[in-house]
Design a protein around this motif. Structure first.
Motif, PDB file in Angstrom:
ATOM      1  N   ILE A 431       0.841  -1.211   0.000  1.00  0.00           N
ATOM      2  CA  ILE A 431       0.000   0.000   0.000  1.00  0.00           C
ATOM      3  C   ILE A 431       0.866   1.246   0.000  1.00  0.00           C
ATOM      4  CG2 ILE A 431      -1.664   1.319   1.374  1.00  0.00           C
ATOM      5  CD1 ILE A 431      -2.776  -1.393   2.358  1.00  0.00           C
ATOM      6  N   GLN A 432       1.922   1.241   0.825  1.00  0.00           N
ATOM      7  CA  GLN A 432       2.798   2.416   0.937  1.00  0.00           C
ATOM      8  C   GLN A 432       3.590   2.650  -0.348  1.00  0.00           C
ATOM      9  OE1 GLN A 432       5.022   1.660   4.546  1.00  0.00           O
ATOM     10  NE2 GLN A 432       3.140   1.561   5.760  1.00  0.00           N
ATOM     11  N   LEU A 433       4.015   1.571  -1.022  1.00  0.00           N
ATOM     12  CA  LEU A 433       4.715   1.735  -2.293  1.00  0.00           C
ATOM     13  C   LEU A 433       3.835   2.447  -3.312  1.00  0.00           C
ATOM     14  CD1 LEU A 433       6.501  -1.731  -2.605  1.00  0.00           C
ATOM     15  CD2 LEU A 433       7.612   0.496  -2.375  1.00  0.00           C
ATOM     16  N   GLU A 434       2.559   2.097  -3.297  1.00  0.00           N
ATOM     17  CA  GLU A 434       1.611   2.703  -4.229  1.00  0.00           C
ATOM     18  C   GLU A 434       1.307   4.145  -3.836  1.00  0.00           C
ATOM     19  OE1 GLU A 434      -1.136   3.628  -7.093  1.00  0.00           O
ATOM     20  OE2 GLU A 434       0.287   1.952  -7.044  1.00  0.00           O
ATOM     21  N   LYS A 435       1.104   4.404  -2.566  1.00  0.00           N
ATOM     22  CA  LYS A 435       0.670   5.725  -2.118  1.00  0.00           C
ATOM     23  C   LYS A 435       1.818   6.735  -2.049  1.00  0.00           C
ATOM     24  CE  LYS A 435      -3.723   4.752  -1.247  1.00  0.00           C
ATOM     25  NZ  LYS A 435      -4.845   5.447  -1.944  1.00  0.00           N
ATOM     26  N   VAL A 647      -2.711   4.355  13.425  1.00  0.00           N
ATOM     27  CA  VAL A 647      -2.821   4.966  12.093  1.00  0.00           C
ATOM     28  C   VAL A 647      -3.176   3.930  11.036  1.00  0.00           C
ATOM     29  CG1 VAL A 647      -1.254   6.867  12.600  1.00  0.00           C
ATOM     30  CG2 VAL A 647      -0.327   4.707  11.747  1.00  0.00           C
ATOM     31  N   ALA A 648      -3.572   4.427   9.855  1.00  0.00           N
ATOM     32  CA  ALA A 648      -3.941   3.559   8.744  1.00  0.00           C
ATOM     33  C   ALA A 648      -2.702   2.928   8.126  1.00  0.00           C
ATOM     34  CB  ALA A 648      -4.696   4.368   7.690  1.00  0.00           C
ATOM     35  N   ASP A 649      -2.910   1.854   7.334  1.00  0.00           N
ATOM     36  CA  ASP A 649      -1.800   1.128   6.720  1.00  0.00           C
ATOM     37  C   ASP A 649      -0.956   2.004   5.812  1.00  0.00           C
ATOM     38  OD1 ASP A 649      -2.495  -1.204   7.981  1.00  0.00           O
ATOM     39  OD2 ASP A 649      -3.568  -2.057   6.282  1.00  0.00           O
ATOM     40  N   GLN A 650      -1.554   2.982   5.157  1.00  0.00           N
ATOM     41  CA  GLN A 650      -0.813   3.799   4.200  1.00  0.00           C
ATOM     42  C   GLN A 650       0.121   4.796   4.872  1.00  0.00           C
ATOM     43  OE1 GLN A 650      -4.317   5.377   2.330  1.00  0.00           O
ATOM     44  NE2 GLN A 650      -3.984   7.415   3.193  1.00  0.00           N
ATOM     45  N   THR A 651      -0.050   5.025   6.148  1.00  0.00           N
ATOM     46  CA  THR A 651       0.868   5.897   6.886  1.00  0.00           C
ATOM     47  C   THR A 651       2.091   5.097   7.280  1.00  0.00           C
ATOM     48  OG1 THR A 651      -0.932   7.275   7.727  1.00  0.00           O
ATOM     49  CG2 THR A 651       1.151   7.336   8.933  1.00  0.00           C
ATOM     50  N   GLN A 652       3.247   5.572   6.853  1.00  0.00           N
ATOM     51  CA  GLN A 652       4.494   4.830   7.070  1.00  0.00           C
ATOM     52  C   GLN A 652       5.127   5.244   8.396  1.00  0.00           C
ATOM     53  OE1 GLN A 652       8.193   5.445   4.540  1.00  0.00           O
ATOM     54  NE2 GLN A 652       7.501   3.461   3.744  1.00  0.00           N
ATOM     55  N   ILE A 653       5.319   4.267   9.268  1.00  0.00           N
ATOM     56  CA  ILE A 653       5.916   4.512  10.581  1.00  0.00           C
ATOM     57  C   ILE A 653       7.397   4.145  10.538  1.00  0.00           C
ATOM     58  CG2 ILE A 653       5.951   3.847  13.012  1.00  0.00           C
ATOM     59  CD1 ILE A 653       3.547   5.541  12.353  1.00  0.00           C
ATOM     60  N   HIS A 654       8.239   5.103  10.847  1.00  0.00           N
ATOM     61  CA  HIS A 654       9.679   4.883  10.963  1.00  0.00           C
ATOM     62  C   HIS A 654      10.061   4.856  12.442  1.00  0.00           C
ATOM     63  CE1 HIS A 654      11.096   6.330   6.747  1.00  0.00           C
ATOM     64  NE2 HIS A 654       9.801   6.065   6.696  1.00  0.00           N
ATOM     65  N   THR A 655      11.168   4.210  12.739  1.00  0.00           N
ATOM     66  CA  THR A 655      11.791   4.367  14.045  1.00  0.00           C
ATOM     67  C   THR A 655      13.291   4.453  13.830  1.00  0.00           C
ATOM     68  OG1 THR A 655      11.860   3.603  16.341  1.00  0.00           O
ATOM     69  CG2 THR A 655      12.103   1.918  14.644  1.00  0.00           C
ATOM     70  N   SER A 768      23.299   1.579 -10.835  1.00  0.00           N
ATOM     71  CA  SER A 768      23.952   0.278 -10.987  1.00  0.00           C
ATOM     72  C   SER A 768      23.049  -0.904 -10.661  1.00  0.00           C
ATOM     73  CB  SER A 768      25.201   0.219 -10.101  1.00  0.00           C
ATOM     74  OG  SER A 768      24.839   0.280  -8.729  1.00  0.00           O
ATOM     75  N   VAL A 769      21.888  -0.624 -10.073  1.00  0.00           N
ATOM     76  CA  VAL A 769      20.981  -1.708  -9.671  1.00  0.00           C
ATOM     77  C   VAL A 769      19.645  -1.515 -10.367  1.00  0.00           C
ATOM     78  CG1 VAL A 769      19.809  -2.848  -7.755  1.00  0.00           C
ATOM     79  CG2 VAL A 769      22.114  -1.912  -7.431  1.00  0.00           C
ATOM     80  N   ALA A 770      19.312  -2.431 -11.219  1.00  0.00           N
ATOM     81  CA  ALA A 770      18.033  -2.361 -11.932  1.00  0.00           C
ATOM     82  C   ALA A 770      17.089  -3.377 -11.311  1.00  0.00           C
ATOM     83  CB  ALA A 770      18.237  -2.671 -13.414  1.00  0.00           C
ATOM     84  N   VAL A 771      16.205  -2.887 -10.456  1.00  0.00           N
ATOM     85  CA  VAL A 771      15.270  -3.766  -9.751  1.00  0.00           C
ATOM     86  C   VAL A 771      13.879  -3.163  -9.835  1.00  0.00           C
ATOM     87  CG1 VAL A 771      14.651  -4.788  -7.527  1.00  0.00           C
ATOM     88  CG2 VAL A 771      17.058  -4.541  -8.149  1.00  0.00           C
ATOM     89  N   GLU A 772      12.878  -3.961 -10.134  1.00  0.00           N
ATOM     90  CA  GLU A 772      11.501  -3.481 -10.130  1.00  0.00           C
ATOM     91  C   GLU A 772      11.103  -3.147  -8.709  1.00  0.00           C
ATOM     92  OE1 GLU A 772       9.127  -3.033 -12.435  1.00  0.00           O
ATOM     93  OE2 GLU A 772      10.423  -3.523 -14.130  1.00  0.00           O
ATOM     94  N   ARG A 773      10.482  -2.017  -8.515  1.00  0.00           N
ATOM     95  CA  ARG A 773      10.007  -1.654  -7.168  1.00  0.00           C
ATOM     96  C   ARG A 773       8.520  -1.455  -7.229  1.00  0.00           C
ATOM     97  NH1 ARG A 773      11.901  -0.269  -2.236  1.00  0.00           N
ATOM     98  NH2 ARG A 773      10.871   1.393  -1.108  1.00  0.00           N
TER      99      ARG A 773
END
Length: 773
Positions: A431-435, A647-655, A768-773
């Motif tokens: 969800i966060q990758l999309e939002k 919070v909702a899933d789309q809110t990204q929590i860092h620590t 240098s890194v080609a990766v689908e995200r």
């Protein structure tokens, strides 16, 4: 009964050492000026202790940066990369010392600093010794002798203090495979013995050897090392009297070992290990010996007034068993962890007379030690000092300021669902990758930017009333917008507002929460010249109003990029405060957790999509004995989840966590379930990532690639190499790019240069890194 002290704060009552050190590093004063300030602080400390009635005063407890680093220099444990600075000239010793602590990058010399981590379970940081397989030790620094002689010239015969040889080795790290650092003991001891011999020849009667490792879980090899070390010291210097100091916990299964060591006095911490007293005073080996027992009854790590009744019960119990001549009294540990002097608190609007009467800082703790020594074994209940002390204890116990029934009710009403996010991480990540639409290897900083003199002056003017609130906020807004534009130009992906309005990451929140009070001059050393003024948690905690929403919302409104909301987590607020001792720490932490939860929810409502809840102190708070880990980690992790799960899933929590070893608690870190964790790894060259790789850590991670505690600027090549190392153990889609920690203590030129290199390295990696995200 003899009174003594294990160690005293060394930054100066007005932080004179901090100011002089930073002036020296900036080239504004020379080494003689710095050493003059250091001598003055030492002299004042000795006179303060003498005037308070302390009978045995320590020397060599002073340090220009860190006592463990002092020991490394004393025994010549200087990593090879500093060899170019070792030229045998005494005037070079200071440059070498600070290079080991901070790194150096000037005049063609570019050397990285040594690692830094937490001193046991405190918020003090020490410089980690580095050992190689065939480590050589030699007498390099005579600091202990210089300071002993300095005190003697002042008419004070001191007790030189050393970090014990076994604890010193255990606090270090093997920098190559194939050996155990404890096996270096026989090579190390001759240096200790040589220095102790010289001190004795110069008139020293006692030396204090600190072995706090005795409160840890020790292996058989480590126990044998302690036996060997003290047998060798005793044989080599039979006429020295040794005080063996333990602190921060109970001896427990190491009690018999401690009793059997050939020392003259044993110090134990009764504020954290009171259960040891009955065992020691009934231990037949100890009772039959002529050893003294030093009781640490005055808490060296908190600011609450000592309860004389409890302390005198301990002292009189020991006197009955051993006799008054064999019982000593002291603080529980060095007073390094206490502020200097409660009498410096003059503003009654900040610290009221009622609250001030509940407290004792380092200078007052000396008086408590001396008064208790005088009252032990007497009919003390009629003494004025005892009556006044008990009145203060009762005043605090019964004060209406402390208890809030509604706060306690809210904690009792917490349910299991309050600790859980709506979905597991794999669902949230998609969800966060999309939002959020972040690129591969997203870049960010940890939160704060350099606080210039001008920014600090704004806060000072606001406090003095020479700047209006409106003008203050207007100028802070200008600083925020300027930092946002700079981050946008640089190409950082997730911005921060810079925290220009904040004094300290814990103090700022404490000022906005009920149940906290503050001192004006209650500074304690965190590391080197870094001093903090811990909040004092005296009562039930709640959030009267939003604390950060105004500034975070302003920043987000002024940038088209994501701007993180920045919060300090409940465990860190607890650990980095002076905490009330009248209820379990868990209860206080959950109260703080609910307050932070309210703030997180309000930030989300204000449109903040990325929220960081810093918890650098979770590892620090770990009990010293493994048998106590499980219970602590359960409530510490729950407190973080309580603060983050609303919070909702789309809110990204860092620590964020820094200067911690993670191997032994990695499952608990994973259980915190933060979407992104940023950690310190640059000084260890990504070694700390091994724990996350071996555990197969599932969530996203930002291993710090730039050591913010050193003024040196890492090159693009250095940072790229670190990122490539990280990429070997972290999936590309989970890897973030960031510094080790906040940048508040750095200067802008080095910050700008380092972050430009960091972003350049991130861009090179993307190419240098080609990766689908």
């Amino acid at each position: 009964m003899l009174s003594h002290n294990l160690g005293y704060p060394r930054v100066g009552s007005q932080r004179e050492l901090k100011k002089a050190s930073e002036q020296f590093w900036a080239g504004k004063i020379n080494r003689d000026a710095l050493q003059k300030v250091a001598r003055q602080i030492r002299h004042e400390n000795w006179i303060t202790q003498q005037s308070a009635g302390i009978q045995m005063i320590p020397s060599n407890d002073f340090s220009l940066y860190d006592q463990v680093l002092d020991t490394s220099l004393m025994v010549g444990a200087i990593p090879e990369r500093y060899n170019q600075l070792v030229d045998g000239k005494s005037n070079n010793e200071l440059d070498l010392y600070f290079a080991m602590a901070r790194g150096v990058q000037k005049n063609g010399v570019d050397i990285k600093a040594m690692e830094m981590t937490k001193w046991f379970d405190t918020n003090y940081h020490y410089i980690v010794p580095e050992f190689v397989k065939n480590q050589k030790f030699n007498r390099y620094s005579d600091k202990a002798i210089v300071e002993f002689e300095d005190a003697k010239q002042k008419g004070i015969l001191t007790k030189p203090v050393f970090l014990g040889p076994v604890t010193y080795l255990l606090l270090g790290k093997e920098k190559e495979a194939g050996f155990d650092r404890i096996n270096l003991l026989d090579a190390l001891l001759p240096v200790y013995i040589e220095i102790i011999k010289e001190l004795v020849s110069r008139g020293a009667e006692w030396v204090q050897l600190d072995e706090p490792c005795l409160v840890l879980d020790l292996t058989n090899a480590e126990k044998l090392a302690l036996q060997s070390a003290y047998a060798q010291i005793r044989e080599a210097v039979p006429n020295v009297k040794i005080l063996l100091a333990t602190y921060f916990g109970a001896l427990n299964d190491n009690a018999d070992l401690a009793v059997q060591l050939p020392v003259n006095s044993l110090h134990i911490d009764l504020t954290r290990g009171a259960e040891n007293l009955p065992d020691l005073i009934t231990n037949q080996n100890f009772v039959a010996s002529s050893k003294y027992l030093s009781l640490g009854v005055v808490d060296g790590r908190n600011i609450w007034k000592n309860d004389f009744r409890n302390s005198l019960d301990y002292l009189n119990t020991a006197i009955t068993a051993l006799g008054a001549e064999r019982v000593w009294i002291a603080p529980s540990s060095s007073l390094l962890h206490s502020p200097y002097d409660l009498d410096l608190e003059k503003n009654e609007d900040i610290l009221t007379p009622e609250m001030k009467n509940w407290m004792a800082f380092a200078r007052q703790k000396l008086s408590e030690v001396a008064v208790l020594a005088a009252m032990a074994g007497t009919d003390y209940e009629k003494e004025d000092a005892f009556i006044a002390n008990q009145a203060a204890i009762e005043s605090r116990r019964s004060s209406a300021l402390i208890h809030k029934p509604e706060v306690k009710t809210r904690v009792e009403a917490i349910k299991l669902k309050d600790f859980e996010r709506e979905n597991e991480f794999s669902v949230r990540q998609a969800i966060q990758l999309e939002k959020l639409k972040l690129p591969l290897f997203p870049s960010t900083t940890i939160g704060s930017f350099p606080q210039t003199d001008e920014v600090r002056q704004l806060r000072a003017q606001l406090k003095k009333g020479t700047l209006s609130q409106q003008d203050y906020e207007s100028q802070i807004e200008e600083e925020i917008v300027k930092s946002l534009r700079w981050q946008e130009e640089l190409g950082i992906d997730v911005l921060v507002h810079g925290e220009f309005e904040r004094n300290d990451m814990v103090e700022y929140f404490g000022e906005s929460l009920s149940g906290f009070v503050f001192s004006q001059n209650g500074w304690v050393q965190s590391y080197g010249s870094r001093c903090v003024k811990p909040p004092i948690i005296y009562g039930d905690v709640e959030r009267p109003a939003p604390m950060t929403v105004r500034w975070s919302a302003f920043a987000q409104a002024n940038s088209g990029k994501l701007v993180k909301g920045m919060l300090t987590g409940p465990v860190t607020i607890l650990q980095w405060s002076f905490v009330r001792d009248d209820q379990p720490r868990k209860d206080t932490t959950f109260q703080i957790g609910l307050a932070i939860r309210d703030e997180v929810i309000d930030l989300e409502k204000a449109g903040i999509k990325v929220i960081q809840i810093d918890e650098p102190a979770i590892r620090e708070g770990l009990p010293l004995r493994k048998s106590e880990w499980k219970a602590y980690l359960k409530w510490a992790v729950d407190a973080f989840r309580l603060s983050a799960a609303g919070v909702a899933d789309q809110t990204q929590i860092h620590t964020h966590m820094c200067y911690s070893e993670f191997n032994d608690i990695i499952d608990s870190i994973a259980a915190m379930d933060a979407d992104v964790i940023t950690i310190e790894t640059s000084r260890s060259q990504m070694e700390l990532l091994d724990a996350f790789a071996n555990f197969n850590y599932p969530n996203e991670i930002g291993p710090g690639v730039y050591d913010i505690h050193s003024p040196r600027v890492p090159t693009i090549e250095e940072i790229t190499l670190l990122l490539e190392k990280a990429l070997n153990v972290i999936p590309a889609r989970n890897l973030w790019v960031n510094p080790d920690c906040g940048l508040k203590t750095r200067k802008w030129p080095e910050t700008e240069a380092a972050l430009r290199n960091m972003i350049s390295a991130a861009n090179l990696l993307r190419e240098s890194v080609a990766v689908e995200r």
